[in-house]
Design a protein around this motif. Structure first.
Motif, PDB file in Angstrom:
ATOM      1  N   HIS A  13     -30.471  66.321 -38.548  1.00  0.00           N
ATOM      2  CA  HIS A  13     -31.581  65.063 -38.577  1.00  0.00           C
ATOM      3  C   HIS A  13     -30.838  63.956 -38.951  1.00  0.00           C
ATOM      4  CE1 HIS A  13     -35.421  63.846 -40.400  1.00  0.00           C
ATOM      5  NE2 HIS A  13     -35.359  63.268 -39.310  1.00  0.00           N
ATOM      6  N   ALA A  14     -30.991  62.746 -38.170  1.00  0.00           N
ATOM      7  CA  ALA A  14     -30.429  61.485 -38.161  1.00  0.00           C
ATOM      8  C   ALA A  14     -31.525  60.412 -38.433  1.00  0.00           C
ATOM      9  CB  ALA A  14     -29.611  61.189 -37.210  1.00  0.00           C
ATOM     10  N   ARG A  15     -31.268  59.305 -39.023  1.00  0.00           N
ATOM     11  CA  ARG A  15     -31.917  58.230 -39.048  1.00  0.00           C
ATOM     12  C   ARG A  15     -32.625  57.889 -37.729  1.00  0.00           C
ATOM     13  NH1 ARG A  15     -31.334  54.407 -44.014  1.00  0.00           N
ATOM     14  NH2 ARG A  15     -32.534  53.121 -42.599  1.00  0.00           N
ATOM     15  N   PRO A  16     -33.683  57.843 -37.190  1.00  0.00           N
ATOM     16  CA  PRO A  16     -34.071  57.469 -35.917  1.00  0.00           C
ATOM     17  C   PRO A  16     -33.337  56.077 -35.267  1.00  0.00           C
ATOM     18  CG  PRO A  16     -36.028  58.384 -36.950  1.00  0.00           C
ATOM     19  CD  PRO A  16     -34.987  57.864 -38.119  1.00  0.00           C
ATOM     20  N   LEU A  34     -24.139  68.588 -27.874  1.00  0.00           N
ATOM     21  CA  LEU A  34     -25.414  67.954 -28.118  1.00  0.00           C
ATOM     22  C   LEU A  34     -26.395  68.725 -26.928  1.00  0.00           C
ATOM     23  CD1 LEU A  34     -24.767  64.313 -28.873  1.00  0.00           C
ATOM     24  CD2 LEU A  34     -25.530  66.018 -30.499  1.00  0.00           C
ATOM     25  N   HIS A  35     -27.503  69.452 -27.423  1.00  0.00           N
ATOM     26  CA  HIS A  35     -28.357  70.006 -26.435  1.00  0.00           C
ATOM     27  C   HIS A  35     -29.714  69.659 -26.360  1.00  0.00           C
ATOM     28  CE1 HIS A  35     -25.712  73.165 -24.698  1.00  0.00           C
ATOM     29  NE2 HIS A  35     -25.115  73.142 -25.914  1.00  0.00           N
ATOM     30  N   GLN A  36     -30.359  69.154 -27.617  1.00  0.00           N
ATOM     31  CA  GLN A  36     -31.507  68.714 -27.303  1.00  0.00           C
ATOM     32  C   GLN A  36     -31.810  67.518 -28.455  1.00  0.00           C
ATOM     33  OE1 GLN A  36     -34.465  69.351 -25.528  1.00  0.00           O
ATOM     34  NE2 GLN A  36     -33.049  70.980 -24.331  1.00  0.00           N
ATOM     35  N   GLU A  37     -32.541  66.436 -28.376  1.00  0.00           N
ATOM     36  CA  GLU A  37     -32.922  65.508 -29.302  1.00  0.00           C
ATOM     37  C   GLU A  37     -34.275  65.237 -29.102  1.00  0.00           C
ATOM     38  OE1 GLU A  37     -31.942  61.101 -27.668  1.00  0.00           O
ATOM     39  OE2 GLU A  37     -30.306  62.611 -27.226  1.00  0.00           O
ATOM     40  N   SER A  38     -34.643  64.542 -30.400  1.00  0.00           N
ATOM     41  CA  SER A  38     -36.252  63.914 -30.205  1.00  0.00           C
ATOM     42  C   SER A  38     -36.025  62.574 -30.881  1.00  0.00           C
ATOM     43  CB  SER A  38     -36.996  64.822 -31.340  1.00  0.00           C
ATOM     44  OG  SER A  38     -36.704  64.383 -32.479  1.00  0.00           O
ATOM     45  N   PRO A  39     -37.048  61.721 -30.530  1.00  0.00           N
ATOM     46  CA  PRO A  39     -36.929  60.157 -30.825  1.00  0.00           C
ATOM     47  C   PRO A  39     -37.076  60.207 -32.299  1.00  0.00           C
ATOM     48  CG  PRO A  39     -38.603  60.642 -29.156  1.00  0.00           C
ATOM     49  CD  PRO A  39     -38.239  61.885 -29.598  1.00  0.00           C
ATOM     50  N   LEU A  40     -37.481  61.049 -33.306  1.00  0.00           N
ATOM     51  CA  LEU A  40     -37.507  61.368 -34.532  1.00  0.00           C
ATOM     52  C   LEU A  40     -36.260  61.269 -35.269  1.00  0.00           C
ATOM     53  CD1 LEU A  40     -40.821  63.483 -35.096  1.00  0.00           C
ATOM     54  CD2 LEU A  40     -40.494  61.168 -34.942  1.00  0.00           C
ATOM     55  N   GLY A  41     -35.087  61.675 -34.373  1.00  0.00           N
ATOM     56  CA  GLY A  41     -33.843  61.629 -34.878  1.00  0.00           C
ATOM     57  C   GLY A  41     -33.201  63.240 -35.314  1.00  0.00           C
ATOM     58  N   LYS A  42     -33.811  63.984 -34.649  1.00  0.00           N
ATOM     59  CA  LYS A  42     -33.606  65.490 -34.735  1.00  0.00           C
ATOM     60  C   LYS A  42     -32.777  65.875 -33.512  1.00  0.00           C
ATOM     61  CE  LYS A  42     -37.353  66.528 -37.703  1.00  0.00           C
ATOM     62  NZ  LYS A  42     -38.345  67.529 -37.842  1.00  0.00           N
ATOM     63  N   MET A  43     -31.730  66.727 -33.610  1.00  0.00           N
ATOM     64  CA  MET A  43     -30.856  67.019 -32.568  1.00  0.00           C
ATOM     65  C   MET A  43     -30.418  68.666 -32.788  1.00  0.00           C
ATOM     66  SD  MET A  43     -28.319  63.813 -32.493  1.00  0.00           S
ATOM     67  CE  MET A  43     -28.508  63.733 -34.141  1.00  0.00           C
ATOM     68  N   VAL A  44     -30.377  69.234 -31.579  1.00  0.00           N
ATOM     69  CA  VAL A  44     -29.757  70.454 -31.801  1.00  0.00           C
ATOM     70  C   VAL A  44     -28.149  70.217 -31.162  1.00  0.00           C
ATOM     71  CG1 VAL A  44     -29.761  72.941 -30.797  1.00  0.00           C
ATOM     72  CG2 VAL A  44     -32.074  71.758 -31.140  1.00  0.00           C
ATOM     73  N   VAL A  45     -27.313  71.092 -32.083  1.00  0.00           N
ATOM     74  CA  VAL A  45     -25.928  70.815 -31.936  1.00  0.00           C
ATOM     75  C   VAL A  45     -25.443  72.225 -31.858  1.00  0.00           C
ATOM     76  CG1 VAL A  45     -23.742  70.161 -32.857  1.00  0.00           C
ATOM     77  CG2 VAL A  45     -25.856  68.611 -32.943  1.00  0.00           C
ATOM     78  N   VAL A  46     -24.405  72.479 -30.843  1.00  0.00           N
ATOM     79  CA  VAL A  46     -23.688  73.861 -30.969  1.00  0.00           C
ATOM     80  C   VAL A  46     -22.198  73.582 -30.976  1.00  0.00           C
ATOM     81  CG1 VAL A  46     -23.054  75.831 -29.332  1.00  0.00           C
ATOM     82  CG2 VAL A  46     -25.463  74.973 -29.221  1.00  0.00           C
ATOM     83  N   VAL A  68     -26.605  60.407 -40.716  1.00  0.00           N
ATOM     84  CA  VAL A  68     -26.882  61.791 -40.670  1.00  0.00           C
ATOM     85  C   VAL A  68     -27.720  61.891 -41.984  1.00  0.00           C
ATOM     86  CG1 VAL A  68     -26.408  64.206 -40.449  1.00  0.00           C
ATOM     87  CG2 VAL A  68     -25.256  62.563 -38.971  1.00  0.00           C
ATOM     88  N   LEU A  69     -28.822  62.500 -41.869  1.00  0.00           N
ATOM     89  CA  LEU A  69     -29.808  62.850 -43.138  1.00  0.00           C
ATOM     90  C   LEU A  69     -29.424  64.338 -43.609  1.00  0.00           C
ATOM     91  CD1 LEU A  69     -33.060  61.088 -42.174  1.00  0.00           C
ATOM     92  CD2 LEU A  69     -31.165  60.317 -43.852  1.00  0.00           C
ATOM     93  N   ASN A  70     -29.366  65.355 -42.499  1.00  0.00           N
ATOM     94  CA  ASN A  70     -29.129  66.590 -43.004  1.00  0.00           C
ATOM     95  C   ASN A  70     -28.609  67.358 -41.731  1.00  0.00           C
ATOM     96  OD1 ASN A  70     -29.249  69.055 -44.497  1.00  0.00           O
ATOM     97  ND2 ASN A  70     -31.206  69.524 -43.550  1.00  0.00           N
ATOM     98  N   ALA A  71     -27.632  68.307 -42.121  1.00  0.00           N
ATOM     99  CA  ALA A  71     -27.012  69.216 -41.005  1.00  0.00           C
ATOM    100  C   ALA A  71     -27.171  70.809 -41.507  1.00  0.00           C
ATOM    101  CB  ALA A  71     -25.555  68.909 -40.664  1.00  0.00           C
TER     102      ALA A  71
END
Length: 86
Positions: A13-16, A34-46, A68-71
Protein backbone atom coordinates in the motif's frame (compact mmCIF):
# COMPACT_ATOMS: atom_id res chain seq x y z
CA UNK A 1 15.18 -25.91 -11.60
CA UNK A 2 18.15 -27.25 -9.65
CA UNK A 3 17.57 -25.59 -6.28
CA UNK A 4 14.50 -24.63 -4.24
CA UNK A 5 12.65 -21.48 -5.24
CA UNK A 6 10.73 -19.29 -2.80
CA UNK A 7 7.71 -17.50 -4.21
CA UNK A 8 5.90 -14.89 -2.15
CA UNK A 9 3.07 -12.49 -2.82
CA UNK A 10 2.61 -9.21 -1.03
CA UNK A 11 0.01 -6.51 -0.77
CA UNK A 12 1.83 -3.19 -0.91
CA UNK A 13 0.00 0.00 0.00
CA UNK A 14 1.50 3.30 -1.15
CA UNK A 15 0.43 6.90 -1.01
CA UNK A 16 -1.76 7.31 -4.12
CA UNK A 17 -0.07 10.55 -5.16
CA UNK A 18 3.32 8.77 -5.14
CA UNK A 19 2.17 5.57 -6.85
CA UNK A 20 4.07 6.14 -10.09
CA UNK A 21 7.33 6.84 -8.24
CA UNK A 22 6.85 3.84 -5.93
CA UNK A 23 6.25 1.53 -8.91
CA UNK A 24 9.36 2.87 -10.65
CA UNK A 25 11.44 2.18 -7.53
CA UNK A 26 9.95 -1.29 -7.03
CA UNK A 27 10.80 -2.25 -10.62
CA UNK A 28 14.48 -1.70 -9.77
CA UNK A 29 14.44 -4.55 -7.25
CA UNK A 30 15.53 -7.95 -8.61
CA UNK A 31 13.11 -10.86 -8.54
CA UNK A 32 10.06 -8.59 -8.21
CA UNK A 33 6.99 -8.46 -10.44
CA UNK A 34 4.07 -6.04 -10.21
CA UNK A 35 0.77 -7.74 -11.04
CA UNK A 36 -2.16 -5.56 -10.07
CA UNK A 37 -2.68 -2.04 -8.83
CA UNK A 38 -5.49 0.27 -7.83
CA UNK A 39 -5.71 4.05 -8.01
CA UNK A 40 -5.89 3.99 -4.20
CA UNK A 41 -2.23 2.96 -4.08
CA UNK A 42 -2.61 -0.77 -3.50
CA UNK A 43 -0.46 -3.22 -5.49
CA UNK A 44 -0.02 -6.97 -5.70
CA UNK A 45 3.68 -7.83 -5.84
CA UNK A 46 5.24 -11.25 -6.46
CA UNK A 47 8.76 -12.07 -5.32
CA UNK A 48 10.97 -14.97 -6.38
CA UNK A 49 14.19 -15.88 -4.58
CA UNK A 50 16.45 -18.84 -3.97
CA UNK A 51 16.73 -18.22 -0.21
CA UNK A 52 14.02 -17.30 2.26
CA UNK A 53 16.17 -14.54 3.75
CA UNK A 54 16.16 -12.84 0.32
CA UNK A 55 12.37 -12.61 0.55
CA UNK A 56 12.64 -11.03 4.00
CA UNK A 57 15.29 -8.57 2.80
CA UNK A 58 13.16 -7.63 -0.20
CA UNK A 59 10.11 -7.00 2.03
CA UNK A 60 12.23 -4.69 4.18
CA UNK A 61 13.51 -2.89 1.07
CA UNK A 62 9.95 -2.45 -0.19
CA UNK A 63 8.83 -1.10 3.18
CA UNK A 64 11.62 1.49 3.04
CA UNK A 65 10.73 2.83 -0.41
CA UNK A 66 9.56 6.45 -0.03
CA UNK A 67 5.78 6.58 -0.30
CA UNK A 68 5.16 2.97 0.81
CA UNK A 69 2.80 2.84 3.76
CA UNK A 70 2.78 -0.94 4.29
CA UNK A 71 4.01 -4.17 2.75
CA UNK A 72 2.19 -7.29 3.95
CA UNK A 73 3.13 -10.88 3.14
CA UNK A 74 0.04 -12.68 1.86
CA UNK A 75 1.42 -15.96 0.54
CA UNK A 76 4.70 -17.90 0.60
CA UNK A 77 5.52 -21.17 -1.14
CA UNK A 78 8.70 -23.19 -1.47
CA UNK A 79 9.06 -25.05 -4.76
CA UNK A 80 11.42 -27.94 -4.10
CA UNK A 81 12.99 -29.58 -7.15
CA UNK A 82 13.18 -32.88 -5.25
CA UNK A 83 9.39 -32.95 -5.30
CA UNK A 84 9.07 -32.22 -9.03
CA UNK A 85 7.70 -34.95 -11.27
CA UNK A 86 9.56 -35.37 -14.54
Amino acid sequence: MDEPLHIASLLVHARPELLAAVKANLRLLPGLELHQESPLGKMVVVLEAVHENQILERIEQISNVPGVLNAALIYHELLDPAGDVE
